[in-house]
Design an enzyme around this catalytic site. Sequence first.
Site, PDB file in Angstrom:
ATOM      1  N   ASN A   1       0.938  -1.284   0.051  1.00 37.26           N
ATOM      2  CA  ASN A   1       0.118  -0.054  -0.021  1.00 37.26           C
ATOM      3  C   ASN A   1       0.874   1.145   0.203  1.00 37.26           C
ATOM      4  OD1 ASN A   1      -1.717   1.944   0.327  1.00 37.26           O
ATOM      5  ND2 ASN A   1      -2.368   1.331   2.708  1.00 37.26           N
TER       6      ASN A   1
ATOM      7  N   LYS B   1       0.130   4.041  -0.173  1.00 35.46           N
ATOM      8  CA  LYS B   1      -0.557   5.318  -0.164  1.00 35.46           C
ATOM      9  C   LYS B   1      -0.482   6.531  -0.793  1.00 35.46           C
ATOM     10  CE  LYS B   1       0.133   3.676   4.763  1.00 35.46           C
ATOM     11  NZ  LYS B   1      -0.107   3.689   6.243  1.00 35.46           N
TER      12      LYS B   1
ATOM     13  N   HIS C   1      -9.485   0.524   4.863  1.00 38.80           N
ATOM     14  CA  HIS C   1      -8.401   1.080   5.512  1.00 38.80           C
ATOM     15  C   HIS C   1      -8.491   1.870   6.681  1.00 38.80           C
ATOM     16  CE1 HIS C   1      -4.223   2.477   6.185  1.00 38.80           C
ATOM     17  NE2 HIS C   1      -3.739   1.371   5.950  1.00 38.80           N
TER      18      HIS C   1
ATOM     19  N   GLU D   1      -7.083   4.405   7.663  1.00 40.55           N
ATOM     20  CA  GLU D   1      -6.932   5.795   7.239  1.00 40.55           C
ATOM     21  C   GLU D   1      -8.294   6.492   6.570  1.00 40.55           C
ATOM     22  OE1 GLU D   1      -3.048   5.599   5.300  1.00 40.55           O
ATOM     23  OE2 GLU D   1      -2.191   5.099   7.196  1.00 40.55           O
TER      24      GLU D   1
ATOM     25  N   GLU E   1      -5.340  -5.168  10.637  1.00 38.30           N
ATOM     26  CA  GLU E   1      -4.259  -4.208  10.851  1.00 38.30           C
ATOM     27  C   GLU E   1      -4.719  -3.413  11.941  1.00 38.30           C
ATOM     28  OE1 GLU E   1      -2.340  -3.182   6.805  1.00 38.30           O
ATOM     29  OE2 GLU E   1      -4.219  -1.670   7.039  1.00 38.30           O
TER      30      GLU E   1
ATOM     31  N   GLY F   1       2.162   2.359  10.750  1.00 40.88           N
ATOM     32  CA  GLY F   1       3.045   3.640  10.417  1.00 40.88           C
ATOM     33  C   GLY F   1       3.776   4.435  11.876  1.00 40.88           C
TER      34      GLY F   1
ATOM     35  N   SER G   1       3.385  -1.905  10.431  1.00 39.53           N
ATOM     36  CA  SER G   1       4.942  -1.673  10.545  1.00 39.53           C
ATOM     37  C   SER G   1       5.463  -3.049  10.265  1.00 39.53           C
ATOM     38  CB  SER G   1       5.299  -1.331  12.007  1.00 39.53           C
ATOM     39  OG  SER G   1       4.703  -0.205  12.300  1.00 39.53           O
TER      40      SER G   1
HETATM   41  C1  PEP Z   1      -0.842   0.237   6.096  1.00 43.43           C
HETATM   42  O1  PEP Z   1      -0.912   1.421   5.500  1.00 43.43           O
HETATM   43  O2  PEP Z   1      -1.635  -0.567   5.623  1.00 43.43           O
HETATM   44  C2  PEP Z   1       0.365  -0.370   6.837  1.00 43.43           C
HETATM   45  C3  PEP Z   1       0.230  -1.466   7.074  1.00 43.43           C
HETATM   46  O3  PEP Z   1       1.413   0.740   6.987  1.00 43.43           O
HETATM   47  P1  PEP Z   1       2.651   0.539   7.547  1.00 43.43           P
HETATM   48  O4  PEP Z   1       3.234  -0.892   7.216  1.00 43.43           O
HETATM   49  O5  PEP Z   1       3.616   1.636   7.120  1.00 43.43           O
HETATM   50  O6  PEP Z   1       2.601   0.361   9.218  1.00 43.43           O
END
Ligand code: PEP
Length: 251
Positions: free
Chosen positions: A13, A15, A96, A98, A168, A174, A213
Site C-alpha cells: 500500500n 498510500k 483501510h 486511514e 491491521e 506507520g 509496521s
Molecule cells: C498500511 O498502511 O496498511 C500499513 C500497514 O502501513 P505500515 O506498514 O506503514 O504500518
Amino acid sequence: MTKSPRRAFVAANWKMHGTRWMVLDYATDWPEVPAEVDVVLCPPWGYLDRVRSVLDGKGIRFGVQHTAIEPRGAFTGEHAAEMAGDLGAAFAIVGHSERRRLFGETDEVVAGKFAAALRAGLTPILCVGEVLDERRQGAAETVVATQLDAVMDQCGAPMLAGCVIAYEPVWAIGTGETATPAEAQEMHAAIRAKLVREGVELADTVRIVYGGSVKATNAQELFAEPDIDGALVGGASLDAVEFAEICCAAA
Ligand code: PEP
C-alpha cells in the site's frame, strides 16, 4: 507449527507516495520473487497505469487503495471500482483505517465498497483492526467481529469466500510498533474461527494477512505463525528491494 497450504499473499500500500520517476526506479530495482507468493502493488490511482505497464510480466498483480461505491455518475473526484478493472487492477483495498478515520468511512460505507469491488470483479482486501484503547480495554476481538459483521450483513457471509482480510491493528500502522507474532496469531485465528462459524464456504482458503509496521526485519517471525498468510505493507513497500525481501520471507 505447520503452515497451511494457503498461498502466501503480500500487498504493497503505497498510500499517497510516489512520482513517475520513482515508479521507473522501482521497476529497475525489483528483483525476482518466488512464484508461490501472490504479490500485489497498490499505488496511488494516478500512477496505476504506469506502474502496471513498467512492472507487467514480473509476476506482480495490481490493486487500488480505495474506490467509490457507485459505478459511474456525477461524483467529482471519485474513481469507480470498474475503472480499476479497466486499468488492469485485480484487487481493491477496502476499509483501510486511514479511510475510516480521516475520510469518515463507516462500517456501512466499507460494506458498500466491498460490494462495489465484487461487482467490478475485483478481489477486496478488507482491512479490519482495533485502536489502542480498544485493545487495552480487551475489546479488540469484538471490534474486529463488528467490522466483519457489517460486511457480512450487507453482502452475505458467502461473499467473503475468496477475499483477503488484512488484520491491521490501528496502533501499529506507520508507528514502528508491531503486534507481537503471538498477538497477531491470536486475532488471525479468531477471525478464521468466526468465518467458519458464519459458514463462509471454504473459509480455509480465505487469506488473512497482517498489516502494521511490517519490515524485512520482522516479516519472517510473523509469517512463521500458522494463521498469518502474508502481509499488507505500507511504509516498507516504497522500497522495491525491502518489499521484495518481505515477499521472499512469505514464500
Ligand atoms: C498500511 O498502511 O496498511 C500499513 C500497514 O502501513 P505500515 O506498514 O506503514 O504500518
